[in-house]
Design an enzyme around this catalytic site. Structure first.
Site, PDB file in Angstrom:
ATOM      1  N   LYS A  78      42.828 -15.817  26.178  1.00 23.54           N
ATOM      2  CA  LYS A  78      43.610 -16.352  25.068  1.00 23.54           C
ATOM      3  C   LYS A  78      45.079 -16.299  25.453  1.00 23.54           C
ATOM      4  CE  LYS A  78      42.664 -17.731  20.734  1.00 23.54           C
ATOM      5  NZ  LYS A  78      41.455 -18.451  20.290  1.00 23.54           N
ATOM      6  N   VAL A 100      42.419 -24.008   4.027  1.00 21.91           N
ATOM      7  CA  VAL A 100      41.792 -25.334   4.148  1.00 21.91           C
ATOM      8  C   VAL A 100      42.640 -26.222   5.060  1.00 21.91           C
ATOM      9  CG1 VAL A 100      40.417 -25.330   2.056  1.00 21.91           C
ATOM     10  CG2 VAL A 100      42.830 -25.946   1.900  1.00 21.91           C
ATOM     11  N   VAL A 119      40.271 -26.521  10.174  1.00 21.56           N
ATOM     12  CA  VAL A 119      38.829 -26.246  10.092  1.00 21.56           C
ATOM     13  C   VAL A 119      38.346 -26.236   8.648  1.00 21.56           C
ATOM     14  CG1 VAL A 119      37.010 -24.567  10.608  1.00 21.56           C
ATOM     15  CG2 VAL A 119      38.835 -24.969  12.261  1.00 21.56           C
TER      16      VAL A 119
END
Length: 366
Positions: A91, A195, A198
């Site tokens: 990452k 929201v 994804v």
């Protein structure tokens, strides 16, 4: 010093001495000309080149950024192992405000970042994450061929949030099957916290399956985008209100990590937790707290693997239907984890870890 969840941080201890450590390589990147400050963490390459996204976030300190990169990269090792991918975990985090970094300044920063990723010679394959987008990966790819999540116009697969949401939906169906004996979400009340990329796609899946949906998001524009298309979706003020919603069946954390903590778990009304956010458990032991309350937890890195399945496929010539079929298997993987947890008498998060660790250990001994 604390990380983004508020937990104490001792970076060197985490890196070298703790059970959460064991990272192979951590690279601190700085390019003064562009203003880039980034951290690339490679947790494991036992299964293959480390694969994981790039987060662009305004961390309070460099130490906090390192701690987040360590946690996220370790999670990617487990996610990729359980997704059946021939990739280890890595990452990267870029320190800064993504929303305030635009135009030529953003381009130069991403090009500099791409050069750092390229310097690893393929040990790390990067993609999108919080604060980075398909267009950003197109820029990074100008300096680094080990870049996925690019636009279709540039040979990529496009937005990975589509299959991430699809995989979470499959994990949610498996959770419903285990908890209530029926994979359908019709008539169930599902609370979605976040929201964005994804979460908005997850809401679509839920509504099509007949669920009642309650949402919250710190960004008003994200909420109005959903309610403008679907006025039947209910809205609450914040995550604290969402987790206390009466009659909530499923809680889906889809924003940043640490949503399940000592404050939220005791008041959570849902019987199931299944969401897209990474590192949902604020600290070790939270999974037991959930289990003690009879709340079924679908491990985050299992159910949100649809996106990494997509970007991994891009390396071999992207085929959406092939990826969708692989992401659909998250349903079976999640059920298998619940079964293993029951058999071993442990929380699902611990069962998932055991399965992932077994696959990585086998690879190391080949």
């Amino acid at each position: 010093m604390t990380d983004v969840t508020g937990a104490p941080v001792d970076v060197l201890h985490t890196l070298f001495r703790s059970e959460q450590g064991g990272h192979e390589q951590v690279v601190l990147c700085q390019d003064r000309a562009s203003g880039l400050k980034a951290v690339i963490a490679l947790h494991s390459t036992a299964l293959g080149p480390a694969l994981g996204g790039t987060r662009f976030y305004p961390y309070a300190s460099e130490e906090e950024a390192v701690a987040d990169a360590l946690n996220l990269s370790r999670g990617m090792s487990y996610k990729n192992a359980l997704a059946g991918l021939d990739h280890g975990g890595g990452k990267a985090v870029i320190i800064g405000d993504s929303a305030q970094t635009e135009g030529s300044r953003r381009t130069e920063l991403l090009l500099a970042y791409g050069r750092f990723v390229a310097s690893l010679g393929g040990r790390y394959v990067t993609a999108c994450d919080v604060g980075t987008y398909v267009a950003d990966m197109d820029v990074v790819a100008r300096e680094c061929r080990w870049t996925t999540g690019r636009s279709p116009e540039n040979g990529g697969a496009g937005d990975s949030s589509v299959l991430t949401a699809f995989g979470v939906f499959q994990g949610m169906r498996a959770s419903a099957q285990h908890q209530w004996g029926d994979p359908s979400l019709r008539g169930r009340t599902v609370g979605v916290a976040g929201v964005g990329k994804v979460g908005q796609h997850l809401v679509e899946h839920l509504l099509k399956d007949g669920a009642q949906v309650v949402i919250t998001d710190v960004r008003e524009e994200s909420v109005t985008r959903i309610t403008g298309r679907h006025p039947q979706v209910a809205v609450v003020a914040d995550n604290d209100a969402l987790i206390r919603t009466p009659g909530l069946d499923i809680y889906a954390p889809c924003a940043l990590g640490g949503a399940l903590n000592d404050e939220s778990v005791p008041v959570l009304t849902a019987a199931v937790v299944c969401g897209a956010a990474n590192n949902q458990l604020a600290h070790p032991g939270v999974e037991k707290d959930l289990s003690d309350r009879g709340i079924l937890y679908a491990p985050d890195y299992v159910v949100n693997a649809g996106g990494v399945i997509q970007v991994a496929d891009e390396l071999n010539g992207f085929d959406f239907e092939r990826c969708r079929a692989k992401a659909a298997k998250i349903f079976d993987t999640t059920l298998a984890i619940f079964a293993r947890a029951k058999e071993d008498g442990i929380p699902p998060a611990a069962a998932a870890d055991r399965i992932a660790e077994h696959r990585m250990a086998e690879a190391r001994h080949r």
